[in-house]
Design a protein around this motif. Sequence first.
Motif, PDB file in Angstrom:
ATOM      1  N   ARG A 234      38.966  47.620  50.929  1.00 52.19           N
ATOM      2  CA  ARG A 234      39.946  46.961  50.511  1.00 52.19           C
ATOM      3  C   ARG A 234      40.635  47.572  49.517  1.00 52.19           C
ATOM      4  NH1 ARG A 234      39.106  41.782  51.950  1.00 52.19           N
ATOM      5  NH2 ARG A 234      36.827  41.164  52.885  1.00 52.19           N
ATOM      6  N   LEU A 235      42.037  47.041  48.947  1.00 49.74           N
ATOM      7  CA  LEU A 235      42.759  47.707  48.186  1.00 49.74           C
ATOM      8  C   LEU A 235      41.946  47.251  46.480  1.00 49.74           C
ATOM      9  CD1 LEU A 235      45.436  49.290  47.622  1.00 49.74           C
ATOM     10  CD2 LEU A 235      46.428  47.141  47.190  1.00 49.74           C
ATOM     11  N   GLU A 236      41.955  48.306  45.668  1.00 46.82           N
ATOM     12  CA  GLU A 236      41.606  48.029  44.451  1.00 46.82           C
ATOM     13  C   GLU A 236      42.494  48.329  43.375  1.00 46.82           C
ATOM     14  OE1 GLU A 236      37.906  50.086  43.780  1.00 46.82           O
ATOM     15  OE2 GLU A 236      36.897  49.347  45.458  1.00 46.82           O
ATOM     16  N   ILE A 237      42.589  47.620  42.419  1.00 44.62           N
ATOM     17  CA  ILE A 237      43.561  48.028  41.084  1.00 44.62           C
ATOM     18  C   ILE A 237      42.398  48.622  40.053  1.00 44.62           C
ATOM     19  CG2 ILE A 237      45.173  47.254  39.527  1.00 44.62           C
ATOM     20  CD1 ILE A 237      46.075  47.313  42.363  1.00 44.62           C
ATOM     21  N   ALA A 238      42.757  49.691  39.850  1.00 48.01           N
ATOM     22  CA  ALA A 238      41.474  50.200  39.050  1.00 48.01           C
ATOM     23  C   ALA A 238      42.199  51.265  37.913  1.00 48.01           C
ATOM     24  CB  ALA A 238      40.680  51.267  39.887  1.00 48.01           C
TER      25      ALA A 238
END
Length: 263
Positions: A234-238
């Motif tokens: 899943r795409l993560e914003i980190a």
Amino acid sequence: MEKIKHITLLTDFGNKDPYVAEIKGVLFSALPNISIIDLSHEISPQNIIEGALFLERMWEYWQIPSIHIAIIDPGVGTERRILLIHENQKFLICPDNGVATFVIKNKHAEARHVTYFETANQLISNTFHGRDIMAPLAIQLARGGNCEDFGHIVDDFQLIHIPCVDIKDNYIYGEVIHIDHFGNAVTNIKREHLQGCTPLYARIKGGLKKIPFSSSYGKVCIGQALCLFGSGNRLEIAVNCGSAEKQLKVKIGTKILLILNRD
């Protein structure tokens, strides 16, 4: 099937109160040689989607005969059902409230509505079905009980509604569905949504700053924001060595735009 030697527990109970110890007491008293494994007791209270995402991640990695009890159960004592889910050598016992969403949808497991079980206590607490129904059910299974005996197959189980992504031209519109321990914002955008395209960068709704795509956290400078596909695809914003939740003010429900290169 091989003899079941392992029972796992996933709850939102924390470790301060006696709830986990009570369940273990019931299990060990009946099955003194069983291995009881704590997956986590730190699911946020009543957070069904967090529990469902946890089960999604761990389920495929348990390829041994095992029973998994998941107790995130804000509807305990109501008319909500208890499910027994079976896939190959694994069983999942949980409330029918959506916590099993990804196990059922993604893994094609068989679900039964539990209508029969044996319990050592005649009095069943309306606030603790984990101890008084789910643990005794696990004991019967570990002793060789047939899942067919506990209830009939159902297909009207409760599923969590995960917002759909919207794909238009070079854009994928999604949103944050989970904040993990590190403050990474996990979204509903999955790698399969790319359809062979290359991600370039992401934007948070209302923000102009480009958040570059990276293959791993350490590919950017410490303190820099990035987006990437995590180990759950899943795409993560980190933020490298930081928290996107704190630094970028993201939260569950924050809208995310992913820009693609289709060349």
